[in-house]
Design an enzyme around this catalytic site. Sequence first.
Site, PDB file in Angstrom:
ATOM      1  N   ILE A  41       0.164  -5.314  -7.881  1.00  0.00           N
ATOM      2  CA  ILE A  41      -0.470  -6.295  -6.996  1.00  0.00           C
ATOM      3  C   ILE A  41       0.590  -7.036  -6.190  1.00  0.00           C
ATOM      4  CG2 ILE A  41      -1.859  -8.398  -6.941  1.00  0.00           C
ATOM      5  CD1 ILE A  41      -3.226  -7.388  -9.492  1.00  0.00           C
ATOM      6  N   CYS A  42       0.454  -6.963  -4.879  1.00  0.00           N
ATOM      7  CA  CYS A  42       1.339  -7.659  -3.945  1.00  0.00           C
ATOM      8  C   CYS A  42       2.781  -7.220  -4.195  1.00  0.00           C
ATOM      9  CB  CYS A  42       1.125  -9.166  -4.064  1.00  0.00           C
ATOM     10  SG  CYS A  42       1.910 -10.117  -2.750  1.00  0.00           S
ATOM     11  N   GLN A  43       3.674  -8.147  -4.513  1.00  0.00           N
ATOM     12  CA  GLN A  43       5.059  -7.766  -4.796  1.00  0.00           C
ATOM     13  C   GLN A  43       5.117  -6.831  -6.011  1.00  0.00           C
ATOM     14  OE1 GLN A  43       7.464 -10.805  -6.642  1.00  0.00           O
ATOM     15  NE2 GLN A  43       9.249 -10.301  -5.431  1.00  0.00           N
TER      16      GLN A  43
ATOM     17  N   MET B  36      -2.392  -2.822  -4.660  1.00  0.00           N
ATOM     18  CA  MET B  36      -3.334  -3.774  -4.039  1.00  0.00           C
ATOM     19  C   MET B  36      -2.554  -4.779  -3.215  1.00  0.00           C
ATOM     20  SD  MET B  36      -6.180  -4.553  -6.991  1.00  0.00           S
ATOM     21  CE  MET B  36      -7.387  -5.322  -5.932  1.00  0.00           C
TER      22      MET B  36
ATOM     23  N   GLY C 237       3.025  -4.553  -6.550  1.00  0.00           N
ATOM     24  CA  GLY C 237       2.749  -3.239  -6.002  1.00  0.00           C
ATOM     25  C   GLY C 237       4.012  -2.605  -5.441  1.00  0.00           C
TER      26      GLY C 237
END
Lengths: 349, 354
Positions: free
Chosen positions: B147-149, B171, B151
């Site tokens: 998720i985000c960083q 994501m 990811g």
Amino acid sequence: MNAWLDSQQGYWKSWADLAQRGMKAPEAPKNPWADTVDQWWKSVSPMAPAPGRDVFDKLMDVSRGYFSLGERFFTQGQTGETGMEAVNGWLNGMQKMWTDWLQTGSQFRPDAMGKGFSTFWDLPLDTWQRLAANVMPMPGDFTHAYHPEGMGQPVRDQVNRFLSIPAVGYTRESQEQFQVLAQRQMDYAAAMQSYQMAFGKLAVETTRKFQEVMQKRVAEGKSISSLRELYDQWVEMSEAAYAEFVMTQEYQELYGRLVNTLLALKHHMARMVDQGLEAMHMPSHSEIRTLQCRQQETRRENLRLRKEIKAIQQQFESLRAQVLMSQAPQAEKPVRTVTTPVKKPGKSK
Amino acid sequence: MMPLDMRPDAVMQELMAYGQKLSHGVKNLMEVGEISTGVTPKTAVYTEDKLTLFRFDPDPKAVMSRTPLLIVYALVNRPYMTDIQENRSTVKALMDAGQDVYLVDWGYPDRADCFLTLDDYINGYLDRCVDVICERHRIDKVNLLGICQGGTFSLCYAALHPDKVKNLVTMVTPVDFQTPDNMLSHWVQQIDVDLVVDTLGNVPGEMLNWTFLNLKPYQLMGQKYLGLLDTLDDPEALKNFLRMEKWIFDSPDQAGEAFRQFIKDFYQQNRLLKGGLVIGEPVSLKDITVPVLNVFAEQDHLVPPDASRAMRGQLGTQDYTELSFPGGHIGIYVSGKAQKTVPPAIGKWLDARE
């Protein structure tokens, strides 16, 4: 609780009565409506639990601006001005105030609407000031006491010349340290001033754009009929103008300079503190950092070696299993028995 | 027609109603109680330094996927966003979709952690978490959801350890850190990151908070609180708001060396996309040969969609799927609509590749 609620309702009703009467009084306070919010929260906040108090503090900050906005329109409405005249008066007043400030570089940033609405303009800067205060070793909100606006270029040049005088004598090194410190402080002050000036220009541009939006609404036959709608429209305009400005090269440079000068100042202060600690034979920050760095390198090496040992162990186990497998069939081979019939003596054909 | 049609008495009435809402709101505020976060029961299965690897307790009667799913969250902010409340839990929705969910909680770095690098995080902590899960389940590979960083970290991990990843879901994950609409990236280009880290050591969470709030200051620091006024009458809505506020301001400090490399290599030099990134070993997106599902939000102001879509065509895998969601960076986890669409889609995609 119901009695308390009733008293709260009574408070706001009384406020409404007084507000109407108070506007006409010759010695009405400057921002009575915003003050009302302050006084109400002061009476209520001690009872509010911690998780919600911070949120309500922020809500109060916004409420002060909101009430100031309402106060402005209420007052001007009472003088017979139409809503549009009140808006234009408000916007023109803000534009003039910001433009004057930018031109004269006066010492204090203008408060366009009195106590309340200035919080709106200060929103991008407010958290930076808190952060800067937390990053610096000085107590309190250091940057609020700092007013670089009054330091014009000639004054800065004079101070720079003074700070460039070579240090002499036995204490020349510490003199140089203090000169560098003062220089870094001035650099940060100059960066902060440039940043604030840029936001002043943004404020002027935002008010101009808002007037354009209102004219466009006239053309489209739309009207704003509530204070909340006016506020929301104002926020939408401000965000659009802000987003456009902060994606410019100018902003990138201003922001970079602001952060870099603050940290250069802090870096130098930290170095001076370290020198003081070393003089007192106490552990300094740079020594601890060196130890932490070496410790982390040692841990990394340790983990890498453990991983290698585990891999070697697995290889070893695998080889051992292979060896055992290759030895196992010889040990388990059944012994073959050969029986030779025994000849009975005496009988032959 | 006048664009402004506000009568003074109407303004007065509006503000009186405002004041009354405040009064009612304070009553609910006093009764709000503790703000809890993270609703799905979980068990810590591994800890190392500040890190904890959690397994969300599976329903014994549920049929679960054989390959566990490890959620890798960002270092910035806390992972309980994925499990923030009962009816807004991405974790719960994934479990309902048949996934056996684990999560890496990076914890709160302190000054002793300032020399942790991205190599330590990705090839160290994350790799050991994957090993723990593989050992527990007697498998060789896990599914990753970054998720985000997180990811971005998951992409790097999949490139460096393709033998340990079965499927990868990202994501709201940035790959191109220099799209023209990336405000954060624009701001950091002239920051002397070495000076920041050499001066501060760990980067305070507060500094990141300020940066994120300044993406939309008038909305996030002003208008949002006026909006709160309309929900103050509802104790549940107030509690939900306070929960979000808690998460927004709950930012861990960033380990200095990891921050240094992340800003310089990713934001300032865009090496993940352009090449030249080294995390222990050279990292190339072309080395990602596992199936990838890329989920992103169409109105994401933190990770613009193009920053995420840039993954397309850069990976070594032939099995690449995109799923876009019409919402924002946070809405993709907490909105009711997202709960109904995104986790089930992820579950379905993973099951098809089990």
